[in-house]
Design an enzyme around this catalytic site. Structure first.
Site, PDB file in Angstrom:
ATOM      1  CB  THR A  12     -12.311  13.757   8.576  1.00 18.68           C
ATOM      2  OG1 THR A  12     -13.073  12.743   7.951  1.00 18.68           O
ATOM      3  CG2 THR A  12     -10.921  13.247   8.886  1.00 18.68           C
TER       4      THR A  12
ATOM      5  CB  SER B 155     -11.165   5.243  11.173  1.00 12.77           C
ATOM      6  OG  SER B 155     -10.442   5.211   9.967  1.00 12.77           O
TER       7      SER B 155
ATOM      8  NE  ARG C 161       1.962  -2.326 -28.617  1.00  7.78           N
ATOM      9  CZ  ARG C 161       2.816  -1.430 -29.098  1.00  7.78           C
ATOM     10  NH1 ARG C 161       2.440  -0.580 -30.031  1.00  7.78           N
ATOM     11  NH2 ARG C 161       4.040  -1.390 -28.633  1.00  7.78           N
TER      12      ARG C 161
ATOM     13  N   GLY D  72       3.782   1.175 -22.386  1.00  2.18           N
ATOM     14  CA  GLY D  72       4.163   2.587 -22.329  1.00  2.18           C
ATOM     15  C   GLY D  72       3.007   3.509 -22.664  1.00  2.18           C
TER      16      GLY D  72
ATOM     17  CB  THR E 201      -8.736   6.471   2.271  1.00  4.55           C
ATOM     18  OG1 THR E 201      -7.583   5.669   2.054  1.00  4.55           O
ATOM     19  CG2 THR E 201      -8.578   7.237   3.568  1.00  4.55           C
TER      20      THR E 201
ATOM     21  CD  GLU F 290     -18.818   8.770   1.853  1.00  5.21           C
ATOM     22  OE1 GLU F 290     -19.530   8.053   2.578  1.00  5.21           O
ATOM     23  OE2 GLU F 290     -18.868  10.003   1.869  1.00  5.21           O
TER      24      GLU F 290
ATOM     25  CG  ASP G 105      -9.235   2.519   6.231  1.00  4.58           C
ATOM     26  OD1 ASP G 105      -8.302   2.879   5.513  1.00  4.58           O
ATOM     27  OD2 ASP G 105      -9.278   1.412   6.820  1.00  4.58           O
TER      28      ASP G 105
HETATM   29  C1  LIG Z   1      -9.184  13.465  -0.756  1.00  9.90           C
HETATM   30  C2  LIG Z   1      -9.941  13.290   0.524  1.00  9.90           C
HETATM   31  C3  LIG Z   1     -11.208  13.841   0.650  1.00  9.90           C
HETATM   32  C4  LIG Z   1     -11.901  13.733   1.860  1.00  9.90           C
HETATM   33  N1  LIG Z   1     -13.107  14.369   1.997  1.00  9.90           N
HETATM   34  C5  LIG Z   1     -13.674  14.427   3.225  1.00  9.90           C
HETATM   35  C6  LIG Z   1     -14.829  15.243   3.441  1.00  9.90           C
HETATM   36  O1  LIG Z   1     -15.335  15.919   2.535  1.00  9.90           O
HETATM   37  N2  LIG Z   1     -15.373  15.256   4.685  1.00  9.90           N
HETATM   38  C7  LIG Z   1     -14.850  14.531   5.712  1.00  9.90           C
HETATM   39  O2  LIG Z   1     -15.377  14.590   6.807  1.00  9.90           O
HETATM   40  N3  LIG Z   1     -13.756  13.753   5.528  1.00  9.90           N
HETATM   41  C8  LIG Z   1     -13.143  13.685   4.330  1.00  9.90           C
HETATM   42  N4  LIG Z   1     -12.010  12.928   4.145  1.00  9.90           N
HETATM   43  C9  LIG Z   1     -11.461  12.199   5.267  1.00  9.90           C
HETATM   44  C10 LIG Z   1     -11.586  10.691   5.156  1.00  9.90           C
HETATM   45  O3  LIG Z   1     -12.929  10.312   5.344  1.00  9.90           O
HETATM   46  C11 LIG Z   1     -10.637  10.070   6.186  1.00  9.90           C
HETATM   47  O4  LIG Z   1      -9.325  10.266   5.686  1.00  9.90           O
HETATM   48  C12 LIG Z   1     -10.904   8.611   6.436  1.00  9.90           C
HETATM   49  O5  LIG Z   1     -12.079   8.455   7.167  1.00  9.90           O
HETATM   50  C13 LIG Z   1      -9.758   7.912   7.185  1.00  9.90           C
HETATM   51  O6  LIG Z   1      -9.424   8.600   8.333  1.00  9.90           O
HETATM   52  P1  LIG Z   1      -7.886   8.950   8.655  1.00  9.90           P
HETATM   53  O7  LIG Z   1      -7.343   9.643   7.461  1.00  9.90           O
HETATM   54  O8  LIG Z   1      -7.846   9.663   9.932  1.00  9.90           O
HETATM   55  O9  LIG Z   1      -7.174   7.533   8.759  1.00  9.90           O
HETATM   56  P2  LIG Z   1      -7.014   6.670  10.089  1.00  9.90           P
HETATM   57  O10 LIG Z   1      -8.334   6.422  10.691  1.00  9.90           O
HETATM   58  O11 LIG Z   1      -5.958   7.250  10.954  1.00  9.90           O
HETATM   59  O12 LIG Z   1      -6.461   5.315   9.461  1.00  9.90           O
HETATM   60  C14 LIG Z   1      -5.094   5.180   9.038  1.00  9.90           C
HETATM   61  C15 LIG Z   1      -4.814   3.691   8.789  1.00  9.90           C
HETATM   62  O13 LIG Z   1      -4.919   2.987  10.010  1.00  9.90           O
HETATM   63  C16 LIG Z   1      -5.786   1.886   9.883  1.00  9.90           C
HETATM   64  N5  LIG Z   1      -6.556   1.720  11.128  1.00  9.90           N
HETATM   65  C17 LIG Z   1      -7.175   2.674  11.850  1.00  9.90           C
HETATM   66  N6  LIG Z   1      -7.801   2.140  12.902  1.00  9.90           N
HETATM   67  C18 LIG Z   1      -7.593   0.810  12.847  1.00  9.90           C
HETATM   68  C19 LIG Z   1      -8.025  -0.308  13.638  1.00  9.90           C
HETATM   69  N7  LIG Z   1      -8.831  -0.167  14.691  1.00  9.90           N
HETATM   70  N8  LIG Z   1      -7.638  -1.531  13.269  1.00  9.90           N
HETATM   71  C20 LIG Z   1      -6.837  -1.709  12.191  1.00  9.90           C
HETATM   72  N9  LIG Z   1      -6.419  -0.701  11.406  1.00  9.90           N
HETATM   73  C21 LIG Z   1      -6.786   0.543  11.725  1.00  9.90           C
HETATM   74  C22 LIG Z   1      -6.699   2.224   8.718  1.00  9.90           C
HETATM   75  O14 LIG Z   1      -7.134   1.030   8.069  1.00  9.90           O
HETATM   76  C23 LIG Z   1      -5.792   3.050   7.829  1.00  9.90           C
HETATM   77  O15 LIG Z   1      -5.101   2.211   6.941  1.00  9.90           O
HETATM   78  C24 LIG Z   1     -11.328  13.008   2.940  1.00  9.90           C
HETATM   79  C25 LIG Z   1     -10.072  12.430   2.783  1.00  9.90           C
HETATM   80  C26 LIG Z   1      -9.362  12.588   1.616  1.00  9.90           C
HETATM   81  C27 LIG Z   1      -7.985  11.995   1.525  1.00  9.90           C
END
Ligand SMILES: Cc1cc2nc3c(=O)[nH]c(=O)nc-3n(C[C@H](O)[C@H](O)[C@H](O)COP(=O)(O)OP(=O)(O)OC[C@H]3O[C@@H](n4cnc5c(N)ncnc54)[C@H](O)[C@@H]3O)c2cc1C
Length: 659
Positions: free
Chosen positions: A147, A153, A319, A409, A430, A432, A434
């Protein structure tokens, strides 16, 4: 004190939780049991209070190193690299970690599943020989850097570059813009020494799309290497024990051999070669290979859900609040119909998803261990993994919240686990993949043969293609049902179903309703896509207009997959006392799902008012009947008290349970 609200007298013999546990665990019972005991032995209980972040991270690392010593993570890797070659067993073992501290689970997921998984699935034998043993023993700590801040995504659009310098036989890894910095990367902020970096590959001026390369980021002493910059992502909503961070690369050089080259190589002559000519197909094949992580997260979400249910169901059985006006006794929460309604359909859905997950793990194991697993099967597996992961993680979020509220509570106190369960699992929807994006993948899997053909189609053709594929699916099924001909023939008319209360008990009828819904929604999407098409069509707009409908089709599909998996599992149960209760759990899941969707069934002429009322009545009756078995159903998850840890569930907090 006995219950003051009359619960139905259940004549059925109570099932044995240990037997039910064995049935649930299936072929991986032994390894699951070992990990449950191991977690208790390690003291991997989630902290009852907030540890300072760095202390927490150090604790999680120490747990992970101890786990590595047991040899458990090595199960994942091939025998030729010192592993056990048992991905199904390894994923089942990982699933059990989901009962303990979820930072440990995610840290292990990053180290063994993502980092190790990328080396395993995208690397060659030399990479395996050189790295996998050290990955499994956690001697080499690594990251999975896919990412970027600008693209999560849409992985195909990442901006990091890997350009080949033929003179030096080296790759030059570079972050060209701020949005290209790697972000949220687990193991980056503190512990990782190497990263699998996903970057746009460029060789001799030609661009070949996204590939993965091994890039060292820290030296032996933990110092960040020259050309690499790392920043901590800081505090998060949950998973504070995992060191997520950002990484920038400034023309960092790595040897030619560091390209993970299962799907593309660059020889000493500097020529790029790939067995997959089409760039898009190569990308989707590469990404598809990594579904192991998705399947693992799905299983982990289920474990967290089971922990929440175990706490809430046990608490509800102890409870007391209010009661009949003529009695001095108060009633148990579990005896209130609304409380049953809040917990038991969710418990039933957890059972349903459990069996879908078990089938998914078995299929993944087959895919990863057989020589001749076909392309079509692989595509179906990827779509199934995406769908089950979305269902399982959304179900976790919903159920954990419901369980927290059900404990009042006491549920809000950190010591009773829901703080961690809620905040740590939240992001499972989100990472692995979204969930919303994953459902679009499911829909594509349903609608297209995209892995072979998507790259060759322009946008307009693609929309047409989706339409055709929907029709193909529908026609395939209609043939299977010997209803040959037009699509409309398989859609029963509004009045061809006479009302019959008895039928709602009938498994075939129940499952068929799920199938009918899936087919009908798919058919509807196909019609809309086709209707939107003409030569001047703005194809993005056409597809976008239908996006909600496409997602509804995917959800209907996943609901059907899950209910069918559950039906198969119940059918295979040979123990009468288990079967009796599993039949009821199945009915509750099927009918409560139909009840939730009844608006849709009304809209489409498959629900009458009397039938809808009969379903609600049946759901209430099933809740009442399963009330007797609720504790057994959660006891069968076999979560050791030391791991479940919540005093309100383990009997340590008698005051909250009313004495
Ligand atoms: C705690 C944590 C650990 C992570 N660990 C790793 C890691 O080790 N390695 C790694 O590579 N990544 C990692 N990630 C990244 C994670 O895989 C990404 O956050 C995820 O793939 C989503 O990408 P984004 O955050 O850019 O969201 P976006 O892709 O920007 O999506 C944001 C929102 O927009 C919506 N959306 C996007 N495109 C569309 C579409 N075409 N149609 C409709 N809706 C859409 C999505 O459903 C989502 O609700 C991690 C993230 C977190 C928060």
């Amino acid at each position: 004190m006995s219950s003051t609200i009359a619960a139905p007298d259940s004549a059925a013999a109570k099932p044995d939780p240990a037997a039910l546990c064995r049935f649930l665990d299936g072929e991986h019972h032994d390894i699951k049991q070992t990990v449950r005991e191991r977690l208790a032995d390690f003291g991997v209980a989630p902290p009852g209070e907030q540890l300072p972040r760095e202390e927490y991270r150090a604790q999680v690392l120490e747990w992970m190193l101890r786990l590595a010593e047991t040899g458990q993570p090595a199960m994942l890797f091939p025998e030729s690299a010192g592993g056990a070659g048992d991905p199904g067993g390894a994923i089942s073992a990982f699933e059990m970690l989901g009962h303990g501290d979820l930072s440990l689970l995610v840290k292990c997921g990053v180290q063994f599943g993502l980092f190790g998984g990328a080396v395993h699935h995208l690397g060659n034998e030399e990479h395996h020989r050189k790295y996998l043993a050290d990955v499994a023993s956690a001697k080499l700590l690594g990251c999975f850097a896919m990412t970027e801040s600008g693209h999560g995504s849409n992985v195909q659009a990442v901006e990091t570059t890997a350009s080949y310098d033929g003179d030096a036989s080296e790759w030059v890894i570079h972050t060209p813009t701020e949005s290209a910095r790697k972000d949220y990367i687990g193991n980056a902020a503190r512990d990782g020494h190497m990263a699998v970096v996903f970057a746009q590959l460029e060789v001799g001026g030609d661009e070949h799309g996204v590939h993965a390369l091994l890039v060292p980021i820290r030296d032996q002493d933990g110092n960040v290497l020259d050309g690499v910059r790392i920043e901590d992502d800081g505090d998060k909503l949950g998973l504070q024990g995992v060191d997520n961070g950002r990484i920038w690369f400034d023309h960092v050089r790595v040897p030619r051999e560091n390209l993970l080259d299962r799907y593309a190589t660059v020889g000493s002559d500097g020529l790029y070669e790939s067995p997959i000519e089409n760039k898009d197909r190569r990308f989707f094949t590469t990404i598809g290979t990594l579904i192991q992580g998705r399947v693992s997260v799905s299983g982990a979400a289920l474990s967290a859900t089971k922990s929440a249910l175990a706490i809430a169901v046990r608490y509800a059985g102890r409870r007391r609040q209010f009661g009949p006006p003529d009695s001095s006794d108060e009633a148990l929460l579990i005896d209130y119909r609304v409380h049953q309604r809040r917990l038991l359909p969710r418990l039933a859905a957890t059972y349903a998803i459990h069996f879908a997950q078990r089938e998914l793990v078995a299929e993944l194991h087959k895919a990863l261990t057989s020589e001749d697993y076909g392309d079509r099967e692989q595509r179906q597996l990827e779509a199934r993994a995406a769908g089950v992961k979305a269902a399982s993680t959304w179900h976790a979020t919903d159920t954990i919240q419901a369980c927290r509220e059900a404990c009042g509570g006491a549920g809000y106190l950190m010591v009773n686990r829901f703080t961690a369960l809620k905040s740590d699992t939240d992001v499972f929807t989100t990472f692995e993949g979204d969930n919303t994006i994953l459902l679009q993948l499911v829909a594509k899997g349903l609608l297209t043969d995209f892995k072979q053909r998507v790259g060759d189609l322009n946008a307009l053709e693609m929309v047409r293609f989706y339409g055709e594929q929907v029709m193909d699916q529908v026609v395939e099924r209609s043939l299977a049902r010997q209803v040959v001909g037009a699509f409309r023939d398989i859609v029963p008319s509004r009045d061809d179903e006479s009302y019959d209360d008895e039928r709602i008990e009938d498994r075939e009828w129940q499952v068929d309703l799920f199938r009918w819904r899936e087919e009908h929604v798919l058919g509807g999407v196909a019609r809309r896509l086709r209707a939107g098409l003409d030569d001047d069509a703005d194809t993005f707009e056409v597809f976008n207009e239908c996006q909600d409908h496409v997602l509804a089709a995917a959800r209907a599909h996943v609901d059907r997959l899950i209910v069918e998996s559950f039906a198969r599992a119940v059918e295979a149960c040979e123990d009468d006392s288990l079967r009796l209760v599993l039949d009821k759990v199945f009915d509750l899941h099927a009918l409560s799902t139909i009840e939730c969707e009844r608006g849709w069934f009304f809209e489409h002429g498959r629900m009458t008012a009397p039938r809808s009322k009969a379903i609600t009545k049946a759901v209430n009756r099933l809740c009442a009947e399963l009330r007797e078995h609720a504790e057994v159903l959660v006891d069968a998850f076999a979560i050791p008290d030391a791991v479940l840890a919540a005093p309100i569930a383990t009997g340590q907090d008698r005051a909250s349970a009313g004495g």
